[in-house]
Design a protein around this motif. Structure first.
Motif: not given
Length: 323
Positions: A157-175
Motif C-alpha cells: 500500500r505504501s508503494e502503490f497507494g490507490d493504484q492497487v486498490p485491492l491488497v490481500l493481507d496475508g501477514g508478514a511473509c514467512q521466507v
C-alpha cells in the motif's frame, strides 16, 4: 474446495480478488517469499499493467504462479523429469523452474524469450486464490522496479497507494526473500538465482537422476532478480565487517547481526539465515525511512547457508548508489 481455515472475511476478500483479476486488474498478493503484484498471466493487457505500475523493462520476464504442479503443461511445452522431481520435492514452496514456454504464453510474460518461469506458492491465501481463479497469475514483487521488495500488505500500500486498490493481507511473509530459480530449459540444471532452497538441496533431490547442478555463470537466460542493481533502498548503503563499522553517528544507521553495537543507531537481525532473511526487507525499509544519510550493513558470514542473503545485499548496495 476452499481451505476450511479461511475466515468469512478472507473468503469475501478472495471473491473480490477473483472478480478484480477477471476484469483485468492487478492486485497485491501475499506469498511465502514476498508480496506479488498479480494479474491474469494470459491477459496481455493486464500483464502490461503490471509492467507499467512497476516501471519494469519490457524485456525483464515475470514468474507465473500456479495452483498446483498439475497445471504445468498449460504453461510449459516441455516438462523434463528433473522438473517433476523438483516439483514433487519443493512445491508448494519458494522454488521457480525455468521451462520451455507453451505457445499460448504471451511474450509479455517471458520478455520475448522461449522460456517461462513457473512456481507453486505455499502461502495459504495465494493457493486459495489460485484455486478459485483457476488460471496462472503473473506476480513479480509488488514494488517499484529495483526497489526493496515488500513483505507485508502495508509495504504494498505504501508503494502503490490507490493504484492497487485491492491488497490481500496475508501477514508478514514467512521466507522473506525471493524464490530460488533453477533453469531446466537446457541440458543441465542451472541455479540462476539463489534462494532459501540451496543448490545443495537441489542437487540432492536430483541425485537419483545422476544430474549435476551448475551455477549461473555465463547463463543466457534472462530471469527475475539477476540485474546487478536491485532490491535497493533510496538511502546510500554499504556492507562492512563488524570491526570496520564506522564510528556511531546520528547521520548513519546500522543493520547488525545478532546485537546492535554499543552507541550505534539502527536495527539487529537474527544471527542465523532463516530469521535474517525473514526480517531483511522490512528492516531495510525501516532504515530507509529513518532519515539517515547512510545504511551500513554488517556483512553476514561467508557461508553457503547465507549465499542468497549475500546476493540480495550485494545487489541492494549496488542499486542504492543510483538514487
Amino acid at each position: 474446495m476452499d481451505d476450511p481455515a479461511l475466515t468469512a472475511a478472507e473468503s469475501a476478500q478472495l471473491d473480490a480478488a477473483v472478480a478484480a483479476l477477471q476484469r483485468g486488474e492487478c492486485i497485491g498478493l501475499p506469498t511465502e517469499t514476498v508480496y506479488g503484484l498479480a494479474a491474469d498471466a494470459l491477459n496481455r493487457d493486464a500483464v502490461r499493467r503490471i509492467f507499467a505500475l512497476k516501471g519494469r523493462p519490457a524485456d525483464h520476464p515475470v514468474i507465473v504462479h500456479l495452483p498446483d504442479a498439475g497445471s504445468l503443461t498449460r504453461y510449459a511445452r516441455e516438462v523434463p523429469p528433473a522438473a517433476l522431481v523438483l516439483a514433487g520435492k519443493f512445491w508448494p514452496g519458494p522454488l521457480t523452474l525455468i521451462l520451455k514456454r507453451h505457445p499460448k504464453v504471451p511474450d509479455e510474460i517471458t520478455g520475448g524469450q522461449d522460456t517461462v518461469g513457473i512456481r507453486v506458492p505455499a502461502h495459504r491465501l495465494a493457493r486459495a486464490l489460485l484455486q478459485r481463479f483457476g488460471r496462472g497469475l503473473a506476480a513479480p514483487s509488488a514494488n517499484r522496479f529495483g526497489r526493496i521488495s515488500p513483505t507485508t500488505a502495508a509495504h504494498v500500500r505504501s508503494e502503490f497507494g490507490d493504484q492497487v486498490p485491492l491488497v490481500l493481507d496475508g501477514g508478514a511473509c514467512q521466507v522473506g526473500i525471493e524464490s530460488t530459480i533453477v533453469d531446466l530449459s537446457g541440458g543441465t540444471p542451472r541455479v540462476l538465482r539463489p534462494g532459501m532452497i540451496s543448490s545443495a538441496q537441489i542437487e540432492a533431490a536430483l541425485a537419483d537422476l545422476g544430474t549435476p547442478v551448475i551455477g549461473s555463470a555465463n547463463a543466457q537466460i534472462r530471469a527475475p532478480g539477476l540485474l546487478e542493481k536491485h532490491y535497493a533502498p533510496r538511502t546510500a548503503m554499504r556492507l562492512s565487517s563488524r570491526a570496520a563499522l564506522a564510528a556511531p553517528s546520528a547521520h548513519r544507521c546500522v543493520l547488525a547481526l545478532g546485537t546492535l553495537p554499543e552507541g550505534h543507531i539502527g536495527l539487529a537481525l537474527p544471527n542465523e539465515p532463516v530469521g535474517y532473511a525473514k526480517g531483511l526487507y522490512a528492516a531495510l525499509r525501516t532504515l530507509d525511512e529513518s532519515g539517515a544519510s547512510l545504511i551500513e550493513v554488517e556483512s553476514p558470514p561467508d557461508e553457503d547457508a547465507w549465499r542468497a542473503i549475500h546476493d540480495r545485499l550485494k545487489r541492494a548496495a549496488a542499486g542504492s548508489s543510483q538514487h
